[in-house]
Each structure stands twice: as structure tokens, then as C-alpha cells.
Design a protein around this motif. Structure first.
Motif, mmCIF file in Angstrom:
data_model
loop_
_atom_site.group_PDB
_atom_site.id
_atom_site.type_symbol
_atom_site.label_atom_id
_atom_site.label_comp_id
_atom_site.label_asym_id
_atom_site.label_seq_id
_atom_site.Cartn_x
_atom_site.Cartn_y
_atom_site.Cartn_z
ATOM 1 N N LYS A 106 0.840 -1.188 0.000
ATOM 2 C CA LYS A 106 0.000 0.000 0.000
ATOM 3 C C LYS A 106 0.883 1.248 0.000
ATOM 4 O O LYS A 106 1.759 1.400 0.838
ATOM 5 N N ILE A 137 -0.511 4.697 -0.586
ATOM 6 C CA ILE A 137 -1.400 5.575 0.173
ATOM 7 C C ILE A 137 -2.773 4.908 0.152
ATOM 8 O O ILE A 137 -2.989 3.993 -0.639
ATOM 9 N N PRO A 138 -3.713 5.329 0.997
ATOM 10 C CA PRO A 138 -5.031 4.686 0.947
ATOM 11 C C PRO A 138 -5.637 4.735 -0.453
ATOM 12 O O PRO A 138 -5.711 5.786 -1.080
ATOM 13 N N GLY A 139 -6.005 3.581 -0.970
ATOM 14 C CA GLY A 139 -6.601 3.489 -2.293
ATOM 15 C C GLY A 139 -5.626 3.245 -3.426
ATOM 16 O O GLY A 139 -6.034 3.043 -4.561
ATOM 17 N N HIS A 156 -2.187 0.886 -4.551
ATOM 18 C CA HIS A 156 -1.292 -0.228 -4.234
ATOM 19 C C HIS A 156 -0.342 -0.492 -5.394
ATOM 20 O O HIS A 156 -0.711 -0.334 -6.552
ATOM 21 N N VAL A 184 -11.223 1.745 -4.525
ATOM 22 C CA VAL A 184 -11.748 1.452 -3.194
ATOM 23 C C VAL A 184 -12.309 0.035 -3.185
ATOM 24 O O VAL A 184 -12.412 -0.602 -4.232
ATOM 25 N N LYS A 185 -12.694 -0.437 -2.001
ATOM 26 C CA LYS A 185 -13.287 -1.766 -1.900
ATOM 27 C C LYS A 185 -14.540 -1.822 -2.770
ATOM 28 O O LYS A 185 -15.420 -0.990 -2.654
ATOM 29 N N SER A 204 -12.063 -0.978 -8.596
ATOM 30 C CA SER A 204 -10.685 -0.527 -8.782
ATOM 31 C C SER A 204 -10.276 -0.661 -10.237
ATOM 32 O O SER A 204 -10.896 -1.379 -11.018
#
Length: 61
Positions: free
Chosen positions: A10, A12-14, A16, A30-31, A34
Motif C-alpha cells: 500500500k 497511500i489509501p486506495g 497499491h 476502493v473496496k 478498482s
């Protein structure tokens, strides 16, 4: 049976970075939704979290 390798980091958030035997790719999203960009093209991944239902659309690069 062949051995496979995959590592996901990861940034940063969102976002990878995905490392595998075939190369490096980036996943953004996001969940449940993507986009993955790599040497083999772009993938749009959508799912319904918790149900195991998913769809992947491939756009070759």
C-alpha cells in the motif's frame, strides 16, 4: 504444480503497487471498484464485497 509470486504494497489509501513474476502493476480504487494498470493492459475490477460476486473487464495494452 508451479510456484507463483505476488506481493502487494500500500502506497497511500486506495493506491497499491503489485509485484509479481510477470512485472509490476498499480491498482487504484476502493473496496468494490478498482482499476489496475500494468504491462498487460488495464483492468476494471468491480465486486459486491462480502458476497464473492465480481467482474473483471480487460482492455489489452
Amino acid at each position: 504444480m508451479a510456484w507463483k509470486f505476488r506481493r502487494r504494497v500500500k502506497v497511500i489509501p486506495g493506491v497499491h503497487l503489485n509485484f509479481s513474476k510477470s512485472g509490476i502493476s498499480t491498482s487504484i480504487g476502493v473496496k468494490g471498484a478498482s482499476v489496475t494498470l500494468g504491462s498487460s493492459g488495464a483492468y476494471l475490477n468491480t465486486s459486491i464485497p462480502g458476497l464473492g460476486i465480481y467482474n473483471t473487464v480487460v482492455r489489452p495494452g
